[in-house]
Design a protein around this motif. Sequence first.
Motif, PDB file in Angstrom:
ATOM      1  N   MET A   1       0.717  -1.425   0.005  1.00 41.86           N
ATOM      2  CA  MET A   1      -0.130   0.166  -0.119  1.00 41.86           C
ATOM      3  C   MET A   1       0.866   1.149   0.097  1.00 41.86           C
ATOM      4  N   ASN A   2       0.761   2.145  -0.991  1.00 41.21           N
ATOM      5  CA  ASN A   2       1.558   3.247  -0.936  1.00 41.21           C
ATOM      6  C   ASN A   2       0.652   4.625  -0.325  1.00 41.21           C
ATOM      7  N   ARG A   3       1.546   5.147   0.389  1.00 38.91           N
ATOM      8  CA  ARG A   3       0.870   6.290   1.080  1.00 38.91           C
ATOM      9  C   ARG A   3       1.033   7.651   0.018  1.00 38.91           C
ATOM     10  N   SER A   4      -0.136   8.332  -0.146  1.00 44.34           N
ATOM     11  CA  SER A   4      -0.105   9.529  -0.777  1.00 44.34           C
ATOM     12  C   SER A   4      -0.129  10.819  -0.096  1.00 44.34           C
ATOM     13  N   SER A   5      -0.602  10.808   1.274  1.00 41.76           N
ATOM     14  CA  SER A   5      -0.860  11.987   2.019  1.00 41.76           C
ATOM     15  C   SER A   5      -0.068  11.778   3.419  1.00 41.76           C
ATOM     16  N   GLY A   6       0.283  12.665   3.976  1.00 40.17           N
ATOM     17  CA  GLY A   6       0.805  13.021   5.344  1.00 40.17           C
ATOM     18  C   GLY A   6       1.695  13.922   5.635  1.00 40.17           C
ATOM     19  N   LYS A   7       2.215  14.188   6.832  1.00 40.32           N
ATOM     20  CA  LYS A   7       3.008  15.282   7.261  1.00 40.32           C
ATOM     21  C   LYS A   7       4.092  14.922   7.751  1.00 40.32           C
ATOM     22  N   LEU A   8       5.290  15.372   7.419  1.00 41.34           N
ATOM     23  CA  LEU A   8       6.733  14.772   7.725  1.00 41.34           C
ATOM     24  C   LEU A   8       7.712  16.027   8.264  1.00 41.34           C
ATOM     25  N   LEU A   9       8.383  15.730   9.104  1.00 37.53           N
ATOM     26  CA  LEU A   9       9.308  16.606   9.955  1.00 37.53           C
ATOM     27  C   LEU A   9      10.640  15.622   9.567  1.00 37.53           C
ATOM     28  N   ALA A  10      11.656  16.754   8.912  1.00 33.74           N
ATOM     29  CA  ALA A  10      12.951  16.243   8.626  1.00 33.74           C
ATOM     30  C   ALA A  10      13.917  17.112   9.374  1.00 33.74           C
ATOM     31  N   ILE A  11      15.156  16.318   9.852  1.00 32.25           N
ATOM     32  CA  ILE A  11      16.104  17.133  10.707  1.00 32.25           C
ATOM     33  C   ILE A  11      17.239  16.777  10.226  1.00 32.25           C
ATOM     34  N   GLU A  12      18.414  17.613  10.155  1.00 30.13           N
ATOM     35  CA  GLU A  12      19.609  17.209   9.467  1.00 30.13           C
ATOM     36  C   GLU A  12      20.704  18.172  10.396  1.00 30.13           C
ATOM     37  N   THR A  13      21.550  17.593  11.223  1.00 24.91           N
ATOM     38  CA  THR A  13      22.457  18.168  12.021  1.00 24.91           C
ATOM     39  C   THR A  13      23.836  17.548  11.836  1.00 24.91           C
ATOM     40  N   THR A  14      24.328  17.029  10.828  1.00 27.26           N
ATOM     41  CA  THR A  14      25.547  16.558  10.657  1.00 27.26           C
ATOM     42  C   THR A  14      26.322  17.913   9.997  1.00 27.26           C
ATOM     43  N   ASP A  15      25.675  18.795   9.258  1.00 34.27           N
ATOM     44  CA  ASP A  15      26.679  19.971   8.762  1.00 34.27           C
ATOM     45  C   ASP A  15      26.682  20.829   9.909  1.00 34.27           C
ATOM     46  N   ALA A  21      12.928  20.715   8.169  1.00 32.70           N
ATOM     47  CA  ALA A  21      12.193  20.915   6.914  1.00 32.70           C
ATOM     48  C   ALA A  21      10.847  20.280   7.280  1.00 32.70           C
ATOM     49  N   PHE A  22       9.916  20.665   6.809  1.00 32.96           N
ATOM     50  CA  PHE A  22       8.354  20.140   7.035  1.00 32.96           C
ATOM     51  C   PHE A  22       7.868  19.984   5.607  1.00 32.96           C
ATOM     52  N   CYS A  23       7.349  18.661   5.437  1.00 29.75           N
ATOM     53  CA  CYS A  23       6.742  18.290   4.055  1.00 29.75           C
ATOM     54  C   CYS A  23       5.317  17.851   4.226  1.00 29.75           C
ATOM     55  N   GLU A  24       4.532  18.289   3.304  1.00 26.58           N
ATOM     56  CA  GLU A  24       3.051  17.511   3.386  1.00 26.58           C
ATOM     57  C   GLU A  24       2.643  17.199   2.115  1.00 26.58           C
ATOM     58  N   ASN A  25       2.150  15.730   2.141  1.00 20.70           N
ATOM     59  CA  ASN A  25       1.947  15.168   0.830  1.00 20.70           C
ATOM     60  C   ASN A  25       3.103  15.181  -0.297  1.00 20.70           C
ATOM     61  N   GLY A  26       4.318  14.996   0.307  1.00 19.11           N
ATOM     62  CA  GLY A  26       5.362  14.874  -0.604  1.00 19.11           C
ATOM     63  C   GLY A  26       5.857  16.215  -1.194  1.00 19.11           C
ATOM     64  N   HIS A  27       5.160  17.392  -0.748  1.00 16.47           N
ATOM     65  CA  HIS A  27       5.635  18.573  -1.121  1.00 16.47           C
ATOM     66  C   HIS A  27       6.338  19.450  -0.031  1.00 16.47           C
ATOM     67  N   LEU A  28       7.558  20.062  -0.375  1.00 14.77           N
ATOM     68  CA  LEU A  28       8.194  20.854   0.833  1.00 14.77           C
ATOM     69  C   LEU A  28       7.309  22.121   1.106  1.00 14.77           C
ATOM     70  N   THR A  60       1.225  16.535  17.116  1.00 16.22           N
ATOM     71  CA  THR A  60       0.585  15.136  16.817  1.00 16.22           C
ATOM     72  C   THR A  60       0.083  14.952  15.702  1.00 16.22           C
ATOM     73  N   GLU A  61       0.148  16.117  14.721  1.00 18.59           N
ATOM     74  CA  GLU A  61      -0.168  15.921  13.294  1.00 18.59           C
ATOM     75  C   GLU A  61       0.937  15.137  12.325  1.00 18.59           C
ATOM     76  N   ILE A  62       2.129  15.141  12.836  1.00 21.83           N
ATOM     77  CA  ILE A  62       3.284  14.897  12.195  1.00 21.83           C
ATOM     78  C   ILE A  62       3.104  13.011  12.193  1.00 21.83           C
ATOM     79  N   ASN A  63       3.120  12.499  10.749  1.00 19.62           N
ATOM     80  CA  ASN A  63       3.262  11.256  10.594  1.00 19.62           C
ATOM     81  C   ASN A  63       4.364  10.467  10.404  1.00 19.62           C
ATOM     82  N   CYS A  64       5.459  11.347  10.215  1.00 16.57           N
ATOM     83  CA  CYS A  64       6.770  10.725  10.234  1.00 16.57           C
ATOM     84  C   CYS A  64       7.761  11.653  10.494  1.00 16.57           C
ATOM     85  N   VAL A  65       9.022  11.176  11.263  1.00 18.99           N
ATOM     86  CA  VAL A  65      10.060  12.066  11.472  1.00 18.99           C
ATOM     87  C   VAL A  65      11.166  11.394  10.666  1.00 18.99           C
TER      88      VAL A  65
END
Length: 273
Positions: A1-15, A21-28, A60-65
């Motif tokens: 099953m593919n997901r086409s909707s959701g809210k995502l938080l991305a974290i980058e701390t290596t640099d 960044a926050f992404c919704e339904n695949g869009h930044l 709580t709306e974030i589906n994926c980190v």
Amino acid sequence: MNRSSGKLLAIETTDMQGSIAFCENGHLIIERKLPVGQRSAQSLVPSIHSALAQLNWKTTEINCVAVAIGPGSFTGLRVGLTTAKIIAWAIQAKIVGVNVLQSIAAGVPVANDDFVVSAAMDAQRNEVVVQHFLIRNHSPSIPIAIEKNFQILSVKDWLQNKNKIKLSEVKVWENNTENNFFSFVDLLSPERNIDSEVDCYLCGPVLKRWKNIVSETQNKFWLPAAYWFPSASQIAKIAWDRFSKNDFDDIWKIKPIYSRRSAAEEKMDLIKS
């Protein structure tokens, strides 16, 4: 099953300067650099809360980190991954760990031809941690690793990298699997064949150190500086691809990938020997 909707938080701390960044339904939706002059441990959580308030999102709306898990240095990786795990656990969200070298390659735009990116981070001691990725020309896609794992090279050896890679010598490793690889031929643009070669370009934040002391001939195959650095938006791009395929990491098993062992571990080996 593919997901086409959701809210995502991305974290980058290596640099040196991390980002979120926050992404919704695949869009930044939004990307923010962490404040200059503050450690990630100080600025990361306040920056996340500030961005959520701007978006009028509840945590709580974030589906994926999604989080960069290395290879990289100890402190930056631990801060990012610990924060990601705490948030994901607290709100029962999914978690995705992203190879930071792959994320750098993900920021490189598609060209008129297939090519390879040799992405590198500083490994200290005049060494770099390197991995190569195929960038295909026929569609915006996730960079594909052409080695199973990263390698550590001397800076000199990496800067003298071959500018061409022969396709017949390459195995392409399938992301997020232990032992599988698939045919390079199936991934290439239609006009390619297994006996041809592709250009190989260098990129990564380590190039900043040598940009003023290397000749134009030597840096002919360096990508522009705009594509040297990791970012949370690139982490989000890779993570969304996995999110859409229901491909997640285990929150209890995910761990940072260090470019080398700590000095304490190396000293312990010397004592034992």
